[in-house]
Scaffold this active site. Structure first.
Site, short mmCIF file in Angstrom:
data_model
loop_
_atom_site.label_atom_id
_atom_site.label_comp_id
_atom_site.label_asym_id
_atom_site.label_seq_id
_atom_site.Cartn_x
_atom_site.Cartn_y
_atom_site.Cartn_z
N GLU A 97 0.82 -1.21 0.00
CA GLU A 97 0.00 0.00 0.00
C GLU A 97 0.85 1.25 0.00
O GLU A 97 1.92 1.28 0.59
CB GLU A 97 -0.80 0.09 1.31
CG GLU A 97 -1.66 -1.07 1.61
CD GLU A 97 -2.31 -0.91 2.99
OE1 GLU A 97 -3.00 -1.84 3.38
OE2 GLU A 97 -2.11 0.13 3.66
N CYS A 110 3.05 8.35 1.70
CA CYS A 110 3.50 7.40 2.73
C CYS A 110 3.72 6.05 2.02
O CYS A 110 2.81 5.55 1.36
CB CYS A 110 2.42 7.28 3.80
SG CYS A 110 2.79 6.00 5.03
N CYS A 117 5.17 -7.45 7.71
CA CYS A 117 6.10 -6.93 8.72
C CYS A 117 6.34 -8.00 9.77
O CYS A 117 5.44 -8.75 10.11
CB CYS A 117 5.51 -5.67 9.37
SG CYS A 117 6.66 -4.88 10.53
N CYS A 121 3.93 -5.53 16.33
CA CYS A 121 3.34 -4.57 17.28
C CYS A 121 1.85 -4.91 17.46
O CYS A 121 1.14 -5.12 16.46
CB CYS A 121 3.51 -3.14 16.77
SG CYS A 121 5.26 -2.74 16.52
N CYS A 124 -1.05 -3.04 15.48
CA CYS A 124 -0.82 -2.70 14.08
C CYS A 124 -1.28 -3.81 13.15
O CYS A 124 -0.97 -4.99 13.37
CB CYS A 124 0.67 -2.42 13.87
SG CYS A 124 1.08 -2.04 12.16
N LEU A 227 8.04 4.87 19.72
CA LEU A 227 8.35 4.53 21.11
C LEU A 227 7.15 3.88 21.81
O LEU A 227 7.27 2.78 22.34
CB LEU A 227 8.81 5.79 21.85
CG LEU A 227 9.66 5.57 23.08
CD1 LEU A 227 10.93 4.81 22.75
CD2 LEU A 227 10.01 6.90 23.74
N CYS A 345 -1.97 2.04 8.19
CA CYS A 345 -1.02 0.96 8.43
C CYS A 345 -1.48 -0.45 8.08
O CYS A 345 -1.81 -1.24 8.95
CB CYS A 345 -0.64 0.96 9.90
SG CYS A 345 -0.27 2.58 10.52
#
Ligand code: SAH
Length: 362
Positions: A97, A110, A117, A121, A124, A227, A345
């Site tokens: 994407e 973006c 991935c 996380c 996500c 973070l 995302c």
């Protein structure tokens, strides 16, 4: 007869590679510059559009590369705020994407760096299917060119954020040449968008060795570090790879990045209602970042269907910012864009892969 199988994408060739390819066709070096201007500046949709090239060269390009851009747009969504999202199909059938965001004075794309991935996380969508492979430099560049081709004729991209699917610093070998190409250009263009490195931001989960490697490149790209928590216990719950890294090592590497590049580091912090958005979290974060050349970008959670996280209340967001600012730590709240088109995302890819029945790998 064999169908014409194209093995290479034009965007995977550097300027030097393209000069060599032209030489092999008996063409002078300046032809490579012409081709790259058509590709990067004049948004050519086909080799036939490249009007100042000899017909034989246009035919040779088509025979070698098929089309100027090898990816295929399989979905195109436009949100009410004119944020546009593309789902691109790559040569091997994988999808990625990219998102075009418009603001009065900025047009930002973006982009993704991996198919899926590996970071996992917990909030996500990109990691839900695991990682399949790194994108090539050409596949990274193509996302920018696809987004650029959505703009009006007089408009240009102003910013590139590497915040899409994947962990960019886990694919530095392909990301660096892609950024180098996109940032080149200027008065004697060899292609590229002619954007200064300061217009690029690379967002990382926080891989200290890779941050140091990135600092050595010698270009003032912006670095953003995800973070999401002020202490290791909470961070490891939210960002599992933190287990073997730890916040202290990340902050050290980020400070080093600032020293080398002069670019103030952004710390991204997704606010998850009731989990990391309390006053004690804000105080602890302020304590860790106080005195650093840092800026905090607070990201209100984008809801992902099957995930148990909720938005922080506006009062808690406001309180969080106040605490940081009172401690002298600069903070901003990220504007939400394209909320009605799954722009966050990895959500569009996730939906599409699920519809195609890809098994969940995690
Ligand atoms: N792997 C890189 C870049 C991709 S994610 C990184 O970790 O930074 C880009 C940013 O979006 C990260 O800060 C990420 O944590 C955040 N993000 C991921 N899922 C989100 C969600 N559902 N809502 C809000 N932000 C999210």
């Amino acid at each position: 007869m064999l169908s014409s199988v194209t093995s290479r994408a034009l965007c995977d060739l550097s300027h030097v590679d393209l000069v060599a390819w032209c030489a092999a066709q008996g063409e002078p070096a300046y032809r490579a510059g012409q081709v790259r201007r058509w590709l990067f500046e004049k948004r050519a949709a086909s080799f036939d559009d490249m009007a100042d090239l000899p017909r034989a060269l246009r035919e040779a390009l088509a025979a070698e590369f098929g089309e100027p851009l090898a990816s295929r747009v399989v979905r195109h969504q436009v949100a009410r705020d004119r944020t546009e999202k593309l789902l691109l199909e790559l040569a091997d059938g994988s999808t990625v994407e990219c998102v075009l965001m418009r603001e009065p004075k900025r047009r930002t794309v973006c982009i993704s760096t991996q198919v899926g991935c590996a970071m996992g996380c917990v909030f996500c969508a990109s990691g839900l299917l695991g990682v399949k492979r790194n994108l090539t430099a050409g596949e990274i560049i193509e996302q920018v060119l696809r987004a650029d081709r959505l703009l009006d004729p007089g408009e240009r991209l102003t910013n590139v954020v590497v915040m899409g699917i994947g962990e960019p610093l886990a694919n530095l070998a392909n990301l660096l040449p892609a950024l180098e190409t996109l940032a080149s250009g200027g008065p004697q263009p060899r292609g590229g968008l002619g954007l200064s490195p300061r217009r690029f931001t690379v967002s990382t989960v926080g891989l200290p060795d890779k941050i140091r490697e990135f600092a050595e490149v010698g270009h003032p790209y912006n670095l953003a570090v995800s973070l999401h928590a002020p202490n290791d216990r909470l961070r490891t719950d939210l960002v599992p790879v933190n287990k073997n890294i730890g916040i202290a090592a990340i902050l050290d590497a980020a400070d080093h990045y600032f020293e080398k590049t002069g670019r103030r580091v952004t710390y991204e912090y997704v606010l998850l209602g009731g989990i990391n958005d309390g006053t004690r979290h804000a105080n602890e974060l302020a304590e860790r970042l106080r005195g650093r050349h840092a800026h905090v970008n607070l990201i209100p959670m984008n809801a992902v269907a099957e995930m148990p996280f909720r938005d922080p209340t506006p009062e808690r967001v406001r309180r969080f910012v106040e605490i940081l600012e009172a401690a002298g730590v600069a903070a901003t709240i990220r504007k939400r864009k394209g909320a009605d088109i799954d722009a966050a995302c990895g959500q569009l890819r996730l939906k599409s892969e699920r519809q195609n029945g890809e098994p969940v790998a995690r």
